[in-house]
Design an enzyme around this catalytic site. Sequence first.
Site, PDB file in Angstrom:
ATOM      1  N   GLU A  15      26.637   0.736  23.174  1.00  0.00           N
ATOM      2  CA  GLU A  15      25.692   1.806  22.803  1.00  0.00           C
ATOM      3  C   GLU A  15      25.676   1.996  21.290  1.00  0.00           C
ATOM      4  O   GLU A  15      26.506   1.464  20.562  1.00  0.00           O
ATOM      5  CB  GLU A  15      26.098   3.135  23.457  1.00  0.00           C
ATOM      6  CG  GLU A  15      25.379   3.445  24.769  1.00  0.00           C
ATOM      7  CD  GLU A  15      23.946   3.919  24.551  1.00  0.00           C
ATOM      8  OE1 GLU A  15      23.464   3.869  23.394  1.00  0.00           O
ATOM      9  OE2 GLU A  15      23.300   4.336  25.522  1.00  0.00           O
ATOM     10  N   ASN A 141      19.907  11.494  25.557  1.00  0.00           N
ATOM     11  CA  ASN A 141      19.934  10.114  25.076  1.00  0.00           C
ATOM     12  C   ASN A 141      19.176   9.965  23.757  1.00  0.00           C
ATOM     13  O   ASN A 141      19.207  10.848  22.916  1.00  0.00           O
ATOM     14  CB  ASN A 141      19.429   9.165  26.168  1.00  0.00           C
ATOM     15  CG  ASN A 141      20.492   8.155  26.559  1.00  0.00           C
ATOM     16  OD1 ASN A 141      21.084   7.507  25.698  1.00  0.00           O
ATOM     17  ND2 ASN A 141      20.757   8.018  27.846  1.00  0.00           N
ATOM     18  N   ASP A 191      16.516   5.040  27.616  1.00  0.00           N
ATOM     19  CA  ASP A 191      17.877   5.220  27.114  1.00  0.00           C
ATOM     20  C   ASP A 191      17.798   5.433  25.600  1.00  0.00           C
ATOM     21  O   ASP A 191      17.095   6.310  25.135  1.00  0.00           O
ATOM     22  CB  ASP A 191      18.727   4.012  27.510  1.00  0.00           C
ATOM     23  CG  ASP A 191      20.221   4.302  27.514  1.00  0.00           C
ATOM     24  OD1 ASP A 191      20.691   5.013  26.615  1.00  0.00           O
ATOM     25  OD2 ASP A 191      20.940   3.790  28.395  1.00  0.00           O
TER      26      ASP A 191
END
Length: 291
Positions: A15, A141, A191
């Site tokens: 991420e 997100n 996301d």
Amino acid sequence: MTVTRVVDTSCRLGEGPVWHPDEKRLYWVDIESGRLHRYDPETGAHDCPVETSVIAGVTIQRDGSLLAFMDRGRVGRVVDGDRRESARIVDSPTRFNDVIADPAGRVFCGTMPSDTAGGRLFRLDTDGTVTTVETGVGIPNGMGFTRDRERFYFTETEARTVYRYAYDEETGAVSARERFVESPETPGLPDGMTVDSAGHIWSARWEGGCVVEYDADGTELGRFDVPTEKVTSVAFGGPDLDSLYVTTAGGDGDGSAGEGDESTGDAAGALFRLDVAATGRPEFRSDVRLG
């Protein structure tokens, strides 16, 4: 468009990619393995300067150090690859998720939901004070800002929605939330995201195996396939900000992705580069004093 697997990291939950222009390196995290990764595209060198219990995202400070957002409301500094002091900025039983610095050096940071409460979005000001922006969020997100710095984007994954707010750079306040993109039919869930130099939004699709590009009006312009399903986030990098780096999840966290056919998902958790006809903008830098 070409896609290249550039680092075989096999992240469990890769991420938060961010390009560090001073170092000319890309940083990203494996949240569940607690690793901070960095990659030098000029030399191909890759290492993990920080390993801890949980690390959910980083911002680049104006002095070149990093702010590392961890679990239980903790935020620490990373200086020359070493993690230094940390401070608890919010009372949270869960970890942070996506984070982003704003034009004035503040940080917007989301926390994951717990068994008893939804996720939250906070604003961490430069003097260390914290303001609650949103509560009851499914999964907070990806975030970003319009080119004119008058609008703020915020992704709520479980709602399959990217919201847009009015944004006041002077105070950091956001208001007048509206639905910018709703994607019930698009493969996967929205996301992480980034905004390019033209003001277009690039949205990673968790379990959708792609990145979706939208124009500033929210019209879909294209989908770009990534050879693994759990696509988590995106960031432009390289000296000219003309490479779109893509983080992914689903690996075993041992640091090396599978070597089989990428179309089968063996590349889960790797870092990819998409060569697209777009360029990014320099990331805003945080300027937060901890403690």
